[in-house]
Design a protein around this motif. Structure first.
Motif, PDB file in Angstrom:
ATOM      1  N   ASP A  47     -33.398   6.682 -81.891  1.00 51.21           N
ATOM      2  CA  ASP A  47     -32.654   5.735 -81.051  1.00 51.21           C
ATOM      3  C   ASP A  47     -33.265   4.333 -81.103  1.00 51.21           C
ATOM      4  O   ASP A  47     -32.546   3.329 -81.134  1.00 51.21           O
ATOM      5  CB  ASP A  47     -32.611   6.223 -79.600  1.00 51.21           C
ATOM      6  N   ALA A  48     -34.591   4.278 -81.097  1.00 47.09           N
ATOM      7  CA  ALA A  48     -35.281   2.991 -81.135  1.00 47.09           C
ATOM      8  C   ALA A  48     -35.026   2.276 -82.456  1.00 47.09           C
ATOM      9  O   ALA A  48     -34.789   1.061 -82.489  1.00 47.09           O
ATOM     10  CB  ALA A  48     -36.779   3.176 -80.918  1.00 47.09           C
ATOM     11  N   ARG A  49     -35.040   3.031 -83.555  1.00 43.32           N
ATOM     12  CA  ARG A  49     -34.813   2.412 -84.868  1.00 43.32           C
ATOM     13  C   ARG A  49     -33.371   1.967 -85.039  1.00 43.32           C
ATOM     14  O   ARG A  49     -33.098   0.945 -85.687  1.00 43.32           O
ATOM     15  CB  ARG A  49     -35.219   3.391 -85.971  1.00 43.32           C
ATOM     16  N   ILE A  50     -32.446   2.722 -84.499  1.00 38.84           N
ATOM     17  CA  ILE A  50     -31.038   2.300 -84.555  1.00 38.84           C
ATOM     18  C   ILE A  50     -30.877   0.947 -83.863  1.00 38.84           C
ATOM     19  O   ILE A  50     -30.173   0.058 -84.343  1.00 38.84           O
ATOM     20  CB  ILE A  50     -30.131   3.364 -83.905  1.00 38.84           C
ATOM     21  N   GLU A  51     -31.565   0.790 -82.727  1.00 36.73           N
ATOM     22  CA  GLU A  51     -31.482  -0.463 -81.971  1.00 36.73           C
ATOM     23  C   GLU A  51     -32.106  -1.619 -82.739  1.00 36.73           C
ATOM     24  O   GLU A  51     -31.517  -2.704 -82.832  1.00 36.73           O
ATOM     25  CB  GLU A  51     -32.158  -0.301 -80.613  1.00 36.73           C
ATOM     26  N   THR A  52     -33.310  -1.412 -83.289  1.00 38.77           N
ATOM     27  CA  THR A  52     -33.970  -2.493 -84.032  1.00 38.77           C
ATOM     28  C   THR A  52     -33.243  -2.796 -85.338  1.00 38.77           C
ATOM     29  O   THR A  52     -33.213  -3.942 -85.781  1.00 38.77           O
ATOM     30  CB  THR A  52     -35.444  -2.158 -84.318  1.00 38.77           C
ATOM     31  N   ASN A  53     -32.655  -1.784 -85.958  1.00 40.04           N
ATOM     32  CA  ASN A  53     -31.879  -2.011 -87.183  1.00 40.04           C
ATOM     33  C   ASN A  53     -30.694  -2.915 -86.902  1.00 40.04           C
ATOM     34  O   ASN A  53     -30.377  -3.818 -87.678  1.00 40.04           O
ATOM     35  CB  ASN A  53     -31.369  -0.688 -87.759  1.00 40.04           C
ATOM     36  N   LYS A  54     -30.032  -2.681 -85.788  1.00 36.60           N
ATOM     37  CA  LYS A  54     -28.819  -3.420 -85.456  1.00 36.60           C
ATOM     38  C   LYS A  54     -29.115  -4.815 -84.917  1.00 36.60           C
ATOM     39  O   LYS A  54     -28.488  -5.793 -85.339  1.00 36.60           O
ATOM     40  CB  LYS A  54     -28.001  -2.640 -84.423  1.00 36.60           C
ATOM     41  N   LEU A  76     -41.844  -0.959 -92.023  1.00 34.36           N
ATOM     42  CA  LEU A  76     -40.782   0.049 -91.940  1.00 34.36           C
ATOM     43  C   LEU A  76     -39.576  -0.483 -91.166  1.00 34.36           C
ATOM     44  O   LEU A  76     -38.422  -0.241 -91.545  1.00 34.36           O
ATOM     45  CB  LEU A  76     -41.324   1.318 -91.279  1.00 34.36           C
ATOM     46  N   ILE A  77     -39.860  -1.206 -90.079  1.00 35.95           N
ATOM     47  CA  ILE A  77     -38.776  -1.797 -89.280  1.00 35.95           C
ATOM     48  C   ILE A  77     -37.999  -2.815 -90.108  1.00 35.95           C
ATOM     49  O   ILE A  77     -36.767  -2.837 -90.110  1.00 35.95           O
ATOM     50  CB  ILE A  77     -39.348  -2.458 -88.007  1.00 35.95           C
ATOM     51  N   LEU A  78     -38.742  -3.673 -90.841  1.00 40.16           N
ATOM     52  CA  LEU A  78     -38.086  -4.686 -91.661  1.00 40.16           C
ATOM     53  C   LEU A  78     -37.249  -4.055 -92.767  1.00 40.16           C
ATOM     54  O   LEU A  78     -36.149  -4.538 -93.083  1.00 40.16           O
ATOM     55  CB  LEU A  78     -39.137  -5.618 -92.276  1.00 40.16           C
ATOM     56  N   GLU A  79     -37.755  -2.988 -93.362  1.00 42.90           N
ATOM     57  CA  GLU A  79     -37.032  -2.342 -94.463  1.00 42.90           C
ATOM     58  C   GLU A  79     -35.637  -1.902 -94.031  1.00 42.90           C
ATOM     59  O   GLU A  79     -34.636  -2.198 -94.703  1.00 42.90           O
ATOM     60  CB  GLU A  79     -37.826  -1.136 -94.968  1.00 42.90           C
ATOM     61  N   THR A  80     -35.545  -1.208 -92.920  1.00 42.81           N
ATOM     62  CA  THR A  80     -34.242  -0.701 -92.481  1.00 42.81           C
ATOM     63  C   THR A  80     -33.388  -1.800 -91.841  1.00 42.81           C
ATOM     64  O   THR A  80     -32.163  -1.778 -91.941  1.00 42.81           O
ATOM     65  CB  THR A  80     -34.420   0.465 -91.495  1.00 42.81           C
ATOM     66  N   HIS A  81     -34.025  -2.768 -91.179  1.00 42.27           N
ATOM     67  CA  HIS A  81     -33.264  -3.877 -90.586  1.00 42.27           C
ATOM     68  C   HIS A  81     -32.657  -4.743 -91.687  1.00 42.27           C
ATOM     69  O   HIS A  81     -31.472  -5.134 -91.602  1.00 42.27           O
ATOM     70  CB  HIS A  81     -34.182  -4.709 -89.697  1.00 42.27           C
ATOM     71  N   LYS A  87     -26.075  -4.715 -95.948  1.00 40.31           N
ATOM     72  CA  LYS A  87     -24.818  -3.966 -96.016  1.00 40.31           C
ATOM     73  C   LYS A  87     -23.694  -4.691 -95.279  1.00 40.31           C
ATOM     74  O   LYS A  87     -22.557  -4.743 -95.764  1.00 40.31           O
ATOM     75  CB  LYS A  87     -25.010  -2.558 -95.443  1.00 40.31           C
ATOM     76  N   HIS A  88     -24.007  -5.269 -94.125  1.00 46.70           N
ATOM     77  CA  HIS A  88     -22.992  -6.000 -93.355  1.00 46.70           C
ATOM     78  C   HIS A  88     -22.530  -7.243 -94.110  1.00 46.70           C
ATOM     79  O   HIS A  88     -21.326  -7.546 -94.149  1.00 46.70           O
ATOM     80  CB  HIS A  88     -23.534  -6.387 -91.986  1.00 46.70           C
ATOM     81  N   LEU A  89     -23.495  -7.979 -94.675  1.00 48.99           N
ATOM     82  CA  LEU A  89     -23.133  -9.194 -95.399  1.00 48.99           C
ATOM     83  C   LEU A  89     -22.321  -8.876 -96.642  1.00 48.99           C
ATOM     84  O   LEU A  89     -21.359  -9.586 -96.966  1.00 48.99           O
ATOM     85  CB  LEU A  89     -24.399  -9.972 -95.771  1.00 48.99           C
ATOM     86  N   GLU A  90     -22.701  -7.834 -97.365  1.00 49.47           N
ATOM     87  CA  GLU A  90     -21.940  -7.444 -98.553  1.00 49.47           C
ATOM     88  C   GLU A  90     -20.508  -7.087 -98.176  1.00 49.47           C
ATOM     89  O   GLU A  90     -19.555  -7.473 -98.863  1.00 49.47           O
ATOM     90  CB  GLU A  90     -22.618  -6.260 -99.246  1.00 49.47           C
ATOM     91  N   LYS A  91     -20.366  -6.368 -97.084  1.00 51.07           N
ATOM     92  CA  LYS A  91     -19.027  -5.968 -96.643  1.00 51.07           C
ATOM     93  C   LYS A  91     -18.188  -7.185 -96.279  1.00 51.07           C
ATOM     94  O   LYS A  91     -17.007  -7.284 -96.636  1.00 51.07           O
ATOM     95  CB  LYS A  91     -19.140  -5.019 -95.447  1.00 51.07           C
ATOM     96  N   LEU A  92     -18.816  -8.140 -95.548  1.00 48.60           N
ATOM     97  CA  LEU A  92     -18.073  -9.320 -95.111  1.00 48.60           C
ATOM     98  C   LEU A  92     -17.769 -10.271 -96.263  1.00 48.60           C
ATOM     99  O   LEU A  92     -16.703 -10.892 -96.314  1.00 48.60           O
ATOM    100  CB  LEU A  92     -18.874 -10.059 -94.032  1.00 48.60           C
TER     101      LEU A  92
END
Length: 252
Positions: A47-54, A76-81, A87-92
């Motif tokens: 849950d914590a990583r989902i929050e920091t990723n987003k 590790l936090i930077l890698e997933t964030h 992914k969001h930028l590529e999609k947009l």
């Protein structure tokens, strides 16, 4: 203090500290706790990583996390964030191109700028995503929630404990940021004569302490005049620039 509850202890202790703003002291301490928590066991919590990723962090807290000794949790936090952002930028961005173009990402920015059929709404979506990202911060959100709790505890103690009132009135006041917050909270927590009494007393100690700092800064500047070379410089005067900065600019 009689009948002191556990939740009152941090606020009561903060007003026992010799500082320019007890709320800065509280905020600074909780911020350090948040940094430790983010880089601690929460790195492995889904849950914590989902929050920091987003959400990520603000510029201040990105740099504070970078300055910590243990680099792997931050890595590790930077890698997933970063992956989430990518992914969001590529999609947009690539949603404005054909499937064939998606296979040729080299020079896509040039193609993007030269695409006459670029949908303005898509560009607006991209701007909105970046703006939302820039104002989100996991640590700031936690601090804001905790500070709200501290202010509420402050007013509960102010209304019910005379000795706490005296401790507040004997303090050095508040930084301007928290002075403003305190006044705003007072409108919701107090009313009538109680509000008027609070505002009068709090404004007096704030003005008194701004005058104290102003005088000290003036005396600090005067020591550079050769005519004052032999004057005694107190610790209060030596620290006047730091104290003034803390009073004007929130916690460091």
């Amino acid at each position: 203090m009689r009948n002191e509850k556990i939740y009152m202890i941090p606020v009561n202790d903060a007003f026992s500290v010799n500082c320019e703003c007890a709320f800065c002291y509280l905020e600074n301490n909780f911020e350090k706790q948040c940094i430790e928590i983010v880089l601690g066991e929460s790195v492995m919590e889904v849950d914590a990583r989902i929050e920091t990723n987003k959400k990520g962090f603000c510029r201040r807290h990105f740099h504070m996390l970078l300055e910590q000794k243990n680099k792997l949790p931050y890595g590790l936090i930077l890698e997933t964030h970063l992956n989430e952002i990518k992914k969001h930028l590529e999609k947009l961005i690539y949603s404005n191109f054909s499937a064939a173009t998606l296979q040729q990402k080299d020079g896509f920015i040039k193609k993007l700028l030269g695409n006459q059929n670029l949908n303005k709404n898509k560009l607006t979506d991209l701007i909105q995503y970046l703006e939302n990202l820039s104002v989100q911060c996991v640590i700031c959100e936690r601090i804001q929630a905790r500070m709200k709790n501290y202010f509420e505890v402050f007013f509960f103690m102010w209304k019910n404990q005379k000795d706490f009132q005296q401790k507040v009135l004997s303090s050095k006041g508040f930084c301007l940021h928290h002075f403003n917050e305190l006044l705003k909270y007072s409108l919701n927590c107090l009313s009538g004569k109680e509000l008027n009494n609070f505002a009068e007393k709090i404004c007096k100690i704030e003005l008194d302490n701004l005058s104290r700092i102003y005088t000290n800064v003036c005396d600090f500047n005067k020591q550079f005049d050769y005519r004052n070379a032999n004057n005694t410089v107190t610790e209060e005067i030596r620290n006047s620039l730091l104290n003034a900065t803390e009073k004007l600019g929130k916690y460091k």
